[in-house]
Scaffold this active site. Structure first.
Site, PDB file in Angstrom:
ATOM      1  N   THR A  11       0.828  -1.212   0.000  1.00  0.00           N
ATOM      2  CA  THR A  11       0.000   0.000   0.000  1.00  0.00           C
ATOM      3  C   THR A  11       0.862   1.262   0.000  1.00  0.00           C
ATOM      4  O   THR A  11       0.672   2.163  -0.820  1.00  0.00           O
ATOM      5  CB  THR A  11      -0.918  -0.009   1.236  1.00  0.00           C
ATOM      6  OG1 THR A  11      -1.693  -1.207   1.203  1.00  0.00           O
ATOM      7  CG2 THR A  11      -1.832   1.198   1.260  1.00  0.00           C
ATOM      8  N   SER A 139       3.380   7.356  11.683  1.00  0.00           N
ATOM      9  CA  SER A 139       2.182   6.717  11.111  1.00  0.00           C
ATOM     10  C   SER A 139       1.248   7.745  10.473  1.00  0.00           C
ATOM     11  O   SER A 139       1.406   8.959  10.640  1.00  0.00           O
ATOM     12  CB  SER A 139       1.426   5.988  12.220  1.00  0.00           C
ATOM     13  OG  SER A 139       0.757   6.945  13.036  1.00  0.00           O
ATOM     14  N   CYS A 140       0.251   7.233   9.795  1.00  0.00           N
ATOM     15  CA  CYS A 140      -0.746   8.110   9.161  1.00  0.00           C
ATOM     16  C   CYS A 140      -1.440   8.999  10.192  1.00  0.00           C
ATOM     17  O   CYS A 140      -1.606  10.206   9.983  1.00  0.00           O
ATOM     18  CB  CYS A 140      -1.769   7.259   8.416  1.00  0.00           C
ATOM     19  SG  CYS A 140      -2.318   5.808   9.336  1.00  0.00           S
ATOM     20  N   ASN A 141      -1.841   8.423  11.326  1.00  0.00           N
ATOM     21  CA  ASN A 141      -2.517   9.226  12.352  1.00  0.00           C
ATOM     22  C   ASN A 141      -1.579  10.259  12.951  1.00  0.00           C
ATOM     23  O   ASN A 141      -1.959  11.419  13.162  1.00  0.00           O
ATOM     24  CB  ASN A 141      -3.055   8.298  13.455  1.00  0.00           C
ATOM     25  CG  ASN A 141      -4.357   7.629  13.048  1.00  0.00           C
ATOM     26  OD1 ASN A 141      -5.301   8.294  12.634  1.00  0.00           O
ATOM     27  ND2 ASN A 141      -4.410   6.310  13.162  1.00  0.00           N
ATOM     28  N   ARG A 168     -10.048   3.503  10.675  1.00  0.00           N
ATOM     29  CA  ARG A 168     -10.606   2.549   9.707  1.00  0.00           C
ATOM     30  C   ARG A 168     -10.160   1.139  10.111  1.00  0.00           C
ATOM     31  O   ARG A 168      -9.046   0.949  10.612  1.00  0.00           O
ATOM     32  CB  ARG A 168     -10.162   2.911   8.279  1.00  0.00           C
ATOM     33  CG  ARG A 168      -8.642   2.970   8.069  1.00  0.00           C
ATOM     34  CD  ARG A 168      -8.079   1.622   7.705  1.00  0.00           C
ATOM     35  NE  ARG A 168      -6.670   1.617   7.419  1.00  0.00           N
ATOM     36  CZ  ARG A 168      -5.731   1.187   8.256  1.00  0.00           C
ATOM     37  NH1 ARG A 168      -6.049   0.782   9.466  1.00  0.00           N
ATOM     38  NH2 ARG A 168      -4.452   1.146   7.872  1.00  0.00           N
ATOM     39  N   GLY A 195      -0.806   9.034  21.437  1.00  0.00           N
ATOM     40  CA  GLY A 195      -0.230  10.237  22.058  1.00  0.00           C
ATOM     41  C   GLY A 195       1.286  10.132  22.180  1.00  0.00           C
ATOM     42  O   GLY A 195       2.014  11.035  21.727  1.00  0.00           O
ATOM     43  N   HIS A 220      -9.364   7.627   8.186  1.00  0.00           N
ATOM     44  CA  HIS A 220      -9.549   7.820   9.630  1.00  0.00           C
ATOM     45  C   HIS A 220     -10.262   9.157   9.839  1.00  0.00           C
ATOM     46  O   HIS A 220     -10.138  10.076   9.022  1.00  0.00           O
ATOM     47  CB  HIS A 220      -8.203   7.935  10.354  1.00  0.00           C
ATOM     48  CG  HIS A 220      -7.280   6.769  10.214  1.00  0.00           C
ATOM     49  ND1 HIS A 220      -7.585   5.499  10.634  1.00  0.00           N
ATOM     50  CD2 HIS A 220      -6.010   6.696   9.730  1.00  0.00           C
ATOM     51  CE1 HIS A 220      -6.549   4.701  10.423  1.00  0.00           C
ATOM     52  NE2 HIS A 220      -5.582   5.405   9.862  1.00  0.00           N
TER      53      HIS A 220
HETATM   54  P1  NAD Z   1       1.328  -3.719   3.088  1.00  0.00           P
HETATM   55  O1  NAD Z   1       1.091  -5.041   3.702  1.00  0.00           O
HETATM   56  O2  NAD Z   1       0.310  -3.138   2.175  1.00  0.00           O
HETATM   57  O3  NAD Z   1       2.700  -3.730   2.272  1.00  0.00           O
HETATM   58  C1  NAD Z   1       3.855  -4.348   2.784  1.00  0.00           C
HETATM   59  C2  NAD Z   1       4.586  -4.972   1.611  1.00  0.00           C
HETATM   60  O4  NAD Z   1       5.776  -5.548   2.092  1.00  0.00           O
HETATM   61  C3  NAD Z   1       3.785  -6.096   0.941  1.00  0.00           C
HETATM   62  O5  NAD Z   1       3.886  -5.951  -0.462  1.00  0.00           O
HETATM   63  C4  NAD Z   1       4.495  -7.366   1.410  1.00  0.00           C
HETATM   64  O6  NAD Z   1       4.413  -8.412   0.475  1.00  0.00           O
HETATM   65  C5  NAD Z   1       5.914  -6.848   1.528  1.00  0.00           C
HETATM   66  N1  NAD Z   1       6.765  -7.692   2.382  1.00  0.00           N
HETATM   67  C6  NAD Z   1       6.392  -8.506   3.400  1.00  0.00           C
HETATM   68  N2  NAD Z   1       7.486  -9.090   3.925  1.00  0.00           N
HETATM   69  C7  NAD Z   1       8.559  -8.644   3.208  1.00  0.00           C
HETATM   70  C8  NAD Z   1       9.946  -8.901   3.262  1.00  0.00           C
HETATM   71  N3  NAD Z   1      10.476  -9.727   4.166  1.00  0.00           N
HETATM   72  N4  NAD Z   1      10.752  -8.251   2.390  1.00  0.00           N
HETATM   73  C9  NAD Z   1      10.246  -7.379   1.470  1.00  0.00           C
HETATM   74  N5  NAD Z   1       8.917  -7.118   1.367  1.00  0.00           N
HETATM   75  C10 NAD Z   1       8.093  -7.737   2.237  1.00  0.00           C
HETATM   76  O7  NAD Z   1       1.649  -2.726   4.289  1.00  0.00           O
HETATM   77  P2  NAD Z   1       1.511  -1.147   4.307  1.00  0.00           P
HETATM   78  O8  NAD Z   1       0.131  -0.802   4.696  1.00  0.00           O
HETATM   79  O9  NAD Z   1       2.079  -0.591   3.048  1.00  0.00           O
HETATM   80  O10 NAD Z   1       2.417  -0.794   5.555  1.00  0.00           O
HETATM   81  C11 NAD Z   1       3.821  -0.718   5.461  1.00  0.00           C
HETATM   82  C12 NAD Z   1       4.329   0.190   6.544  1.00  0.00           C
HETATM   83  O11 NAD Z   1       3.719   1.475   6.333  1.00  0.00           O
HETATM   84  C13 NAD Z   1       3.970  -0.209   7.972  1.00  0.00           C
HETATM   85  O12 NAD Z   1       4.994   0.222   8.846  1.00  0.00           O
HETATM   86  C14 NAD Z   1       2.714   0.595   8.235  1.00  0.00           C
HETATM   87  O13 NAD Z   1       2.455   0.854   9.581  1.00  0.00           O
HETATM   88  C15 NAD Z   1       3.049   1.883   7.507  1.00  0.00           C
HETATM   89  N6  NAD Z   1       1.871   2.664   7.198  1.00  0.00           N
HETATM   90  C16 NAD Z   1       0.761   2.070   6.667  1.00  0.00           C
HETATM   91  C17 NAD Z   1      -0.367   2.833   6.430  1.00  0.00           C
HETATM   92  C18 NAD Z   1      -1.630   2.231   5.904  1.00  0.00           C
HETATM   93  O14 NAD Z   1      -2.697   2.709   6.227  1.00  0.00           O
HETATM   94  N7  NAD Z   1      -1.595   1.216   5.080  1.00  0.00           N
HETATM   95  C19 NAD Z   1      -0.357   4.187   6.715  1.00  0.00           C
HETATM   96  C20 NAD Z   1       0.819   4.783   7.198  1.00  0.00           C
HETATM   97  C21 NAD Z   1       1.917   3.996   7.453  1.00  0.00           C
END
Ligand code: NAD
Length: 351
Positions: A11, A139-141, A168, A195, A220
């Site tokens: 994502t 993070s997003c929040n 969400r 917080g 969110h």
């Molecule tokens: P996601 O699951 O959509 O994407 C993670 C990707 O990493 C996937 O494509 C997965 O296949 C890959 N992956 C898994 N293990 C792996 C490995 N060993 N080596 C390489 N790739 C690997 O997750 P996301 O939502 O994109 O979240 C990623 C980070 O971003 C997290 O720290 C999350 O907290 C942060 N984040 C997410 C959001 C959200 O709402 N989705 C918002 C802000 C921050």
């Protein structure tokens, strides 16, 4: 040109890759995938060099007809810096690999703060990432709260912030997550962990947060109350927020009353993936009672951290100061107020 590798093309990773490619001073060195799925096909179609996570899966990619340029180690070698967008905790496991290759890295919000030298938000603490080797974009929040709190703290001082985060349940692709038909205090403990995460950006801030999770995937929604140290004029506080490039004060006349309509608005404006990179603060909700500020803001969790990742890279490589980097990122993404189809909220305020 800064050569950026993206480890974890999910994502956040795919959005960061596209945002980096849009910048005039950066290029994508490669992206990694764990399996040859539709996202891997998409990465190839986008023209990104594609790397498998390990030797074991290279044959799987070839069997699926997808050429790979090597493994994650090869991508790290080919990169000046890696944006690690793997799931929470996996980034920390990768840090020794980045160190072994002498390659700096940007981590994401689900990693513990100590994975990096600093936690980062473009608006609030850009300078802390200057010349750092390891940076964590919060993070997003936390990004959403930091963007709102920074101008309030600078202009009026913050005595105490209290925020309820209606979160969400999962992203649209996360069909395994929930709840499907429930409303959860999440976490049930008060205050929530959000917080302390905001305090990684504002160490001296007094803030309490409460979390809930609801059956939604769109955004969110934050219900915000901030007791300021001085009494603001309600019009001035609105103007203050209007002037922030990553705060979109939703104008009354727009008729936007829901997160669904915000996302539709972004799709209508031609935003990639319908992404909303800005905080969306409902203009009508901006209320001042004495020293108390109130508002509702919506945060598109898949999108708001994306421009922050780009700015973190510029800070780490001393490529621009905060103002210049934010302007460059915004211009490249089409996030400028006058550069896209969204109405100018300053005009709407006079309606
Ligand atoms: P996601 O699951 O959509 O994407 C993670 C990707 O990493 C996937 O494509 C997965 O296949 C890959 N992956 C898994 N293990 C792996 C490995 N060993 N080596 C390489 N790739 C690997 O997750 P996301 O939502 O994109 O979240 C990623 C980070 O971003 C997290 O720290 C999350 O907290 C942060 N984040 C997410 C959001 C959200 O709402 N989705 C918002 C802000 C921050």
């Amino acid at each position: 040109m800064l050569h950026v590798g993206v480890n974890g093309y999910g994502t956040i990773g795919k959005r960061v890759a596209d945002a980096v490619r849009a910048q005039p001073d950066m290029t994508i060195a490669g992206v990694t995938k764990t399996s040859p799925d539709f996202a891997a096909e998409g990465a190839r179609a986008a023209g990104y060099p594609l790397y498998a996570c390990d030797e074991g899966s290279v044959d799987e990619f070839h069997a699926a007809g997808l050429a790979v340029d090597g493994t994650v180690e090869d991508m790290v070698d080919a990169s000046d810096v890696v944006v690690d967008a793997t799931p929470g905790g996996v980034g920390a496991e990768y840090r020794p690999l980045y160190e072994a290759h002498d390659t700096p890295a940007v981590f994401q919000g689900a990693e513990a703060p100590d994975v990096a030298e600093t936690s980062f938000n473009s608006r609030a603490n850009f300078e802390t990432a200057r010349d750092a080797d390891y940076v964590r974009v919060v993070s997003c929040n936390t990004t959403g709260l930091s963007r709102l709190l920074a101008p309030l703290a600078e202009t009026y001082g913050v005595e105490k912030a209290r925020t309820t985060l209606v979160r969400r349940g999962g992203d649209p692709t996360q069909s395994e997550r929930g709840p499907i038909n429930d409303i959860l205090p999440d976490p049930v403990e008060v205050p929530s962990h959000h917080g302390p995460d905001v305090q990684t950006i504002f160490p001296d801030l007094s803030i309490d947060t409460l979390g809930l999770t609801v059956p939604a995937t769109l955004m969110h929604l934050h219900s915000v109350n901030v007791t300021l140290e001085s009494t603001p004029d309600p019009h001035e506080v609105r103007d203050l927020l209007d002037a922030e490039s990553r705060l979109f004060v939703v104008p009354e006349r727009s008729g936007i009353e829901s997160c669904g309509q915000l996302r539709e608005y972004a799709r209508d404006a031609g935003r990639p993936r319908g992404d909303v990179w800005e905080n969306c603060v409902w203009g009508e909700s901006i209320t001042v009672e004495g020293r108390d500020f109130y508002c509702f803001q919506a945060i598109h969790q898949e999108a708001d951290v994306v421009p922050e990742n780009v700015d973190a890279l510029r800070a780490m490589f001393d490529m621009a100061d905060a103002e210049e980097s934010v302007a460059r990122t915004n211009a490249a993404l089409g996030l400028e107020r006058d550069g896209d189809a969204r109405p100018d909220p300053r005009v709407a305020a006079d309606d």
